[in-house]
Design an enzyme around this catalytic site. Structure first.
Site, PDB file in Angstrom:
ATOM      1  N   SER A   1       0.838  -1.198   0.000  1.00  0.00           N
ATOM      2  CA  SER A   1       0.000   0.000   0.000  1.00  0.00           C
ATOM      3  C   SER A   1       0.874   1.251   0.000  1.00  0.00           C
ATOM      4  O   SER A   1       1.702   1.431  -0.885  1.00  0.00           O
ATOM      5  CB  SER A   1      -0.970  -0.037   1.180  1.00  0.00           C
TER       6      SER A   1
ATOM      7  N   HIS B   1      -8.130   1.162  -1.184  1.00  0.00           N
ATOM      8  CA  HIS B   1      -7.995   0.214  -2.302  1.00  0.00           C
ATOM      9  C   HIS B   1      -9.357  -0.319  -2.766  1.00  0.00           C
ATOM     10  O   HIS B   1      -9.489  -1.475  -3.144  1.00  0.00           O
ATOM     11  CB  HIS B   1      -7.041  -0.934  -1.934  1.00  0.00           C
TER      12      HIS B   1
END
Length: 306
Positions: free
Chosen positions: A86, A190
């Site tokens: 991430s 996400h």
């Protein structure tokens, strides 16, 4: 082959930067970054409580700064590959020479603010599912309206969606899942809920002049090595609203013959996954400066010219 990896949001804990700021030059470096991005990183890394550093706009720059500080303390490192989970992908982009440190901090500040704004639109969150078979778990999540936002491998998937959808998951776990653990994040990262943040990052990316990676950069979009700086930046923008496939990154590590993995501060999450998914690979998490000597020994044993 040595792989250097950087963790994502949720790895931060109150006071975790305190011992690192005792290293020569670290406090000055952090102060310069703080001035550049308008955020007191030293305060948040040493004095702020868990709720304060859970704020997306704070947590993300704090994690990138911690990764850069701890990696610098290692000295010269020649990893065979770098990767990040991430927001850790921005840290990895700096490791690979795609972005300089100041640019990486400015980009992650923009990312954190944009994602915090997107998260404020709807009440959303993320929960880790422990155990279960992905072929069973993923369809079950989609049935509940949730996104498998992080497919981490080693039996771990992170679901993301609205608070109502996550509550439904608690009451209706997929077959084989032992536990559902809410994560210390403030939004459904996400996923489609982050689309407004993607638009803001696209604008910020136009101002960048990325260099091509000097070491193999493994993208968590699909586990593939990315050869150009422009493609790295494009993926950094898109991954905000798309799932993280850390499982595919580990498959790439395995295919390339990884023998050791070091996770920069605040390490622990990715090494924990690697211990289960990459048997035989030596792992080390940089939690405090006390871990530096062991990390340097591992580097001397496993690092090669990239």
């Amino acid at each position: 082959m040595l792989v250097l990896v950087a963790p994502g949001q949720g790895a931060q804990t109150p006071g975790f930067l305190t011992p690192w700021l005792e290293l020569p030059g670290a406090a000055d470096r952090l102060a310069a970054w703080s001035d550049a991005i308008g955020l007191d990183l030293a305060h948040y890394g040493t004095q702020a409580d868990a709720d304060a550093i859970r704020d997306t706009a704070v947590a993300q720059p704090l994690l990138v700064a911690a990764g850069l500080l701890s990696a610098a303390a290692l000295g010269d490192v020649a990893p065979g590959a770098v990767a990040g989970h991430s927001v850790g992908e921005i840290t990895a982009a700096a490791f690979a020479g795609v972005l300089d440190e100041a640019t990486a901090l400015k980009l992650v500040r923009t990312r954190g603010l944009a994602m915090a704004e997107a998260a404020a639109i709807t009440g959303t969150g993320m929960s880790a599912l422990l155990g279960g078979d992905p072929e069973v778990t993923v369809p079950h999540l989609e049935k509940l309206g949730l996104t498998p936002a992080n497919v981490n491998g080693a039996g771990q998937i992170v679901a993301a969606g609205t608070l109502e959808e996550l509550a439904a998951l608690e009451a209706d776990k997929p077959e084989g899942v032992r536990r559902v653990v809410p994560l210390k994040v403030a939004g459904a990262f996400h996923t489609r809920h982050m689309a407004p943040a993607v638009a803001k990052l696209e604008e910020a990316a136009k101002e960048l002049a990325p260099a091509d990676p000097t070491v193999t950069y493994v993208s968590n979009k699909d586990g593939k090595a990315v050869a150009t700086g422009s493609e790295v930046v494009s993926r950094l923008v898109g991954q905000v609203a798309n799932p993280v496939r850390w499982d595919l990154c580990m498959e790439t590590f395995k295919e390339r013959g990884v023998t050791a993995l070091i996770e920069v501060c605040p390490g622990g999450t990715l090494t924990g996954i690697a211990k289960r998914a990459l048997p035989g690979v030596k792992t080390l998490a940089l939690k405090t400066p006390d871990d530096l000597d062991a990390a340097r020994a591992l580097i001397a044993e496993h690092a090669t010219t990239a």
